[in-house]
Write a protein that holds these residues in place. Structure first.
Motif, short mmCIF file in Angstrom:
data_model
loop_
_atom_site.label_atom_id
_atom_site.label_comp_id
_atom_site.label_asym_id
_atom_site.label_seq_id
_atom_site.Cartn_x
_atom_site.Cartn_y
_atom_site.Cartn_z
N ILE A 65 0.84 -1.20 0.00
CA ILE A 65 0.00 0.00 0.00
C ILE A 65 0.87 1.25 0.00
O ILE A 65 0.59 2.24 -0.71
CB ILE A 65 -0.94 0.00 1.23
CG1 ILE A 65 -1.96 -1.13 1.12
CG2 ILE A 65 -1.66 1.35 1.35
CD1 ILE A 65 -2.84 -1.28 2.36
N GLY A 66 1.94 1.24 0.79
CA GLY A 66 2.85 2.38 0.82
C GLY A 66 3.50 2.63 -0.52
O GLY A 66 3.62 3.79 -0.96
N ALA A 67 3.90 1.57 -1.21
CA ALA A 67 4.53 1.71 -2.53
C ALA A 67 3.56 2.29 -3.54
O ALA A 67 3.90 3.20 -4.32
CB ALA A 67 5.06 0.36 -3.00
N VAL A 68 2.34 1.78 -3.54
CA VAL A 68 1.32 2.27 -4.48
C VAL A 68 0.99 3.73 -4.18
O VAL A 68 0.82 4.54 -5.09
CB VAL A 68 0.06 1.39 -4.42
CG1 VAL A 68 -1.06 2.00 -5.25
CG2 VAL A 68 0.37 -0.02 -4.90
N THR A 69 0.92 4.07 -2.90
CA THR A 69 0.67 5.46 -2.51
C THR A 69 1.76 6.39 -3.03
O THR A 69 1.48 7.48 -3.55
CB THR A 69 0.58 5.58 -0.97
OG1 THR A 69 -0.48 4.76 -0.49
CG2 THR A 69 0.34 7.02 -0.55
N ALA A 70 3.01 5.96 -2.90
CA ALA A 70 4.13 6.75 -3.40
C ALA A 70 4.01 6.97 -4.90
O ALA A 70 4.21 8.09 -5.40
CB ALA A 70 5.45 6.06 -3.07
N LEU A 71 3.68 5.92 -5.63
CA LEU A 71 3.58 6.00 -7.09
C LEU A 71 2.42 6.88 -7.53
O LEU A 71 2.55 7.69 -8.46
CB LEU A 71 3.44 4.60 -7.69
CG LEU A 71 4.67 3.69 -7.56
CD1 LEU A 71 4.32 2.26 -7.97
CD2 LEU A 71 5.82 4.23 -8.40
N VAL A 72 1.28 6.73 -6.88
CA VAL A 72 0.08 7.45 -7.31
C VAL A 72 0.10 8.93 -6.89
O VAL A 72 -0.23 9.81 -7.68
CB VAL A 72 -1.19 6.76 -6.75
CG1 VAL A 72 -2.44 7.59 -7.04
CG2 VAL A 72 -1.34 5.37 -7.34
N LEU A 73 0.49 9.19 -5.65
CA LEU A 73 0.39 10.54 -5.11
C LEU A 73 1.63 11.41 -5.32
O LEU A 73 1.52 12.62 -5.48
CB LEU A 73 0.07 10.48 -3.61
CG LEU A 73 -1.28 9.88 -3.21
CD1 LEU A 73 -1.48 10.00 -1.70
CD2 LEU A 73 -2.43 10.55 -3.95
N PHE A 74 2.81 10.79 -5.29
CA PHE A 74 4.03 11.58 -5.25
C PHE A 74 4.88 11.55 -6.52
O PHE A 74 5.87 12.28 -6.61
CB PHE A 74 4.89 11.15 -4.05
CG PHE A 74 4.22 11.39 -2.73
CD1 PHE A 74 3.94 12.67 -2.29
CD2 PHE A 74 3.86 10.33 -1.91
CE1 PHE A 74 3.33 12.90 -1.07
CE2 PHE A 74 3.23 10.53 -0.70
CZ PHE A 74 2.96 11.83 -0.27
N SER A 75 4.53 10.73 -7.49
CA SER A 75 5.32 10.65 -8.72
C SER A 75 5.45 11.99 -9.44
O SER A 75 6.56 12.38 -9.85
CB SER A 75 4.74 9.59 -9.66
OG SER A 75 4.96 8.29 -9.16
N PRO A 76 4.34 12.74 -9.64
CA PRO A 76 4.49 14.03 -10.35
C PRO A 76 5.43 15.01 -9.64
O PRO A 76 6.26 15.65 -10.28
CB PRO A 76 3.04 14.57 -10.39
CG PRO A 76 2.18 13.36 -10.29
CD PRO A 76 2.93 12.43 -9.37
N LEU A 77 5.28 15.12 -8.31
CA LEU A 77 6.14 16.01 -7.55
C LEU A 77 7.59 15.55 -7.62
O LEU A 77 8.51 16.37 -7.81
CB LEU A 77 5.68 16.07 -6.08
CG LEU A 77 6.56 16.87 -5.12
CD1 LEU A 77 6.67 18.32 -5.56
CD2 LEU A 77 6.02 16.78 -3.70
N GLN A 78 7.82 14.26 -7.49
CA GLN A 78 9.19 13.74 -7.56
C GLN A 78 9.78 13.99 -8.94
O GLN A 78 10.96 14.35 -9.06
CB GLN A 78 9.21 12.25 -7.23
CG GLN A 78 10.63 11.70 -7.08
CD GLN A 78 10.63 10.24 -6.64
OE1 GLN A 78 9.77 9.47 -7.04
NE2 GLN A 78 11.60 9.88 -5.82
N ASP A 79 8.99 13.82 -9.98
CA ASP A 79 9.48 14.07 -11.34
C ASP A 79 9.94 15.51 -11.51
O ASP A 79 10.99 15.77 -12.11
CB ASP A 79 8.38 13.75 -12.37
CG ASP A 79 8.13 12.26 -12.51
OD1 ASP A 79 9.01 11.47 -12.12
OD2 ASP A 79 7.05 11.88 -13.02
N ARG A 80 9.15 16.46 -10.98
CA ARG A 80 9.53 17.87 -11.11
C ARG A 80 10.82 18.17 -10.34
O ARG A 80 11.69 18.90 -10.84
CB ARG A 80 8.39 18.77 -10.59
CG ARG A 80 7.14 18.75 -11.46
CD ARG A 80 6.20 19.89 -11.10
NE ARG A 80 5.68 19.76 -9.74
CZ ARG A 80 4.57 19.10 -9.41
NH1 ARG A 80 3.88 18.47 -10.35
NH2 ARG A 80 4.15 19.05 -8.16
N GLN A 81 10.94 17.59 -9.15
CA GLN A 81 12.14 17.84 -8.37
C GLN A 81 13.37 17.17 -8.98
O GLN A 81 14.47 17.72 -8.92
CB GLN A 81 11.92 17.36 -6.93
CG GLN A 81 10.89 18.19 -6.17
CD GLN A 81 10.82 17.86 -4.70
OE1 GLN A 81 11.52 16.98 -4.20
NE2 GLN A 81 9.96 18.56 -3.97
#
Length: 215
Positions: free
Chosen positions: A188-204
């Motif tokens: 669940i934590g991994a899926v949460t990271a991928l779904v919620l934080f991928s766009p922000l991580q990509d920009r950074q």
């Protein structure tokens, strides 16, 4: 052109966060419920901090990832100080949700999925090791589940070596499906990271890449 002022401010913030983390680590170890359990639980923090600083100039991470690592360290230290089955926050959640056991260890395993997912994703993207977002997500989830399974092996080994004394470290609280649910929460934590934080991580990641190229 790299933003040197921003980089200096970031370095100062990370230095302060590291000092705060070390202070909290020492505080958590002053009078833990069980010292051996505390040592085992906070070992990832003790290992990670020197690695992060040693690699900072050569391979700085995104701010998102540093924040995630800091939060994960807090979860580990709190669990180590009280043992996971005795963390007061867990008892509050147990009362709110009317659960049969203290669920704080599930928070730990959620972060065990979320933060390693962000770490794996960042390394794979910046190293250009994987092509395509679907394959990237698949590999990240596989890595997280492998890490989670390895941690369960470590718990098993500790239980075999320590015998009954390993109960505080395992924190199963009589749940026969504890291992499976631990891995599920990591998923669940991994899926949460991928779904919620991928766009922000990509920009950074893009900003870090641009700064490195400009430098």
């Amino acid at each position: 052109m790299p933003d040197h002022t921003s980089n200096q401010q970031r370095t100062k913030a990370l230095t302060f966060a590291s000092a705060l983390l070390i202070a909290l680590l020492v505080l958590s170890g002053l009078r833990p419920y069980d010292f051996a359990t505390w040592a085992l639980e906070v070992a990832p923090v003790v290992i990670a901090l020197p690695i992060l600083w040693a690699s900072y100039k050569r391979f700085p991470l995104t701010t998102l990832l540093y924040v995630g690592i800091f939060a994960h360290a807090l979860v580990l230290m709190l669990g180590g100080a009280y043992t996971y089955a005795r963390v007061p926050l867990g008892f509050q959640i147990q009362d709110w949700l009317e659960l049969q056991r203290n669920p704080y260890d599930k928070i730990g395993h959620f972060f065990q999925g979320l933060v390693p997912a962000l770490v794996a994703r960042e390394i794979l993207i910046r190293g250009q090791h994987v092509n395509g977002p679907k394959m990237l997500a698949f590999i990240v989830v596989c890595i997280v589940l492998a890490i989670s399974a390895t941690y369960e092996f470590v718990e098993w080994g500790v239980a075999l070596i320590a015998g009954q004394g390993a109960e505080e470290f395992l924190g199963t609280q009589g749940d026969p499906w504890d291992t499976q649910s631990d891995m599920f929460f990591a998923l669940i934590g991994a899926v949460t990271a991928l779904v919620l934080f991928s766009p922000l991580q990509d920009r950074q990641i893009q900003r870090l890449t641009n700064n490195n190229d400009a430098g």
